[in-house]
Write a protein that holds these residues in place. Sequence first.
Motif, PDB file in Angstrom:
ATOM      1  N   GLN A 149       0.892  -1.213   0.100  1.00  0.00           N
ATOM      2  CA  GLN A 149       0.044   0.001  -0.098  1.00  0.00           C
ATOM      3  C   GLN A 149       0.981   1.221  -0.114  1.00  0.00           C
ATOM      4  O   GLN A 149       0.534   2.231  -0.752  1.00  0.00           O
ATOM      5  CB  GLN A 149      -0.881   0.032   1.249  1.00  0.00           C
ATOM      6  N   ARG A 203      -6.440   5.360   2.544  1.00  0.00           N
ATOM      7  CA  ARG A 203      -6.021   4.263   1.784  1.00  0.00           C
ATOM      8  C   ARG A 203      -5.923   4.585   0.264  1.00  0.00           C
ATOM      9  O   ARG A 203      -7.005   5.452   0.050  1.00  0.00           O
ATOM     10  CB  ARG A 203      -6.931   2.905   2.093  1.00  0.00           C
ATOM     11  N   GLY A 217      -4.504  -2.967  -1.505  1.00  0.00           N
ATOM     12  CA  GLY A 217      -5.312  -1.812  -1.019  1.00  0.00           C
ATOM     13  C   GLY A 217      -6.681  -2.076  -1.354  1.00  0.00           C
ATOM     14  O   GLY A 217      -6.902  -3.162  -2.009  1.00  0.00           O
ATOM     15  N   GLY A 243      -3.939  -6.212   5.271  1.00  0.00           N
ATOM     16  CA  GLY A 243      -4.264  -4.807   5.219  1.00  0.00           C
ATOM     17  C   GLY A 243      -5.507  -4.276   5.844  1.00  0.00           C
ATOM     18  O   GLY A 243      -5.629  -3.439   6.390  1.00  0.00           O
TER      19      GLY A 243
END
Length: 377
Positions: A149, A203, A217, A243
């Motif tokens: 990410q 994000r 992501g 994540g």
Amino acid sequence: MAGKHRGGWDFTAAAETPVGAGRPNPRRTRVRVRRSDRGGTDGTPPNTAHPTSAAPTSAAPTSAHPDGAHPISARPNNTYADGAHPNNLRPTTTRPTTTRPTSARARSGDGLRTVARSLGELMLTCGAVLLLFVVYEVWVSNLFADHKQAQVRHRLVTAWQHGRDPLKGQDRLNLPIGKQVVLPTGQGFANLYIPAFGKDFARTIVQGTSDGDLEAGPGHYVTSQLPGQLGNFAVAGHRVGKGEPFLNLDRLRPGDTVVVQTASNWYVYAVLGSRPAYLAASKIADHDKRDAAVAAALAMPDRQGVRGREIVNPSAVNVIDPVPNHPLATATRALLTLTTCHPKYSADQRMIVHAQLVRAVPHTGGFLPKELPGGTL
């Protein structure tokens, strides 16, 4: 001869057995006795005094045996009247060893213990493997996903700083449906902010919803619309591990805002559902009743039949239609749909949250929209 025969013993050089002993019994076992009981090298008789006879007091002739030892054969029958062995002449016997045959029940018990021990070791091994898998899914996978990410976000910010928009100039409010921008999967093109998840939650959204894309992501469903377009901008994200961007998706309430940032605009969405019903539910003291009332407020449909939150099966793909769950309806507004697994630590169902675009704010320097902490726009 009287000097040579004392107490029934013959001390001549040729004598090897007591007088009157007859032939030795071959079945008897020879025993060795202590040296002090055999007689010395000077011919001293062994210490075998009988209770009825006195011990000899005079020396005997020298023995013919070089080591001075008298071999002792079987006891004469007429030497010991009581038939008892002296302690120092007691023969040594060995008890034979017997092997008890193993019964069928004993063999069966050994087999059961072996099976139980093997099963126990197998269960311990499986438990250790499962524990390692959980540790990887919950913690280790987050480390890898956070790294990916960070890379995606860095590339997007760098592109924006150099004036490059991944949406190639098509980032416009009310862009007609069907005019899609082709993006390579895995590429970041927008940032997602959800204040209800914390002031630091941010994000970068990537194109695509494959496993590899979602590890980097939240992923955009490629068949859905883009931010700000009429229709439905749909985004998927993991809830636990990898994540976990949508770990707390169940915390969203009617009216909560979700902000999407592109190269030129801020798009502010508000979660659907009945806001007044939610405010009334939040005042209920009982925890279980309050949660049920909040869920009911989120589930209230709007004028097009779109709910704020719903739980569906994984096969319910209509939730990402331009008008969710109404594939034949014509889109007249811009919507946002967030999807994730439900419940936590399971993929049996999907939690779906729908939001509606309430306003779009052009970028003005480094200013933020007022929905974000420190925002003024």
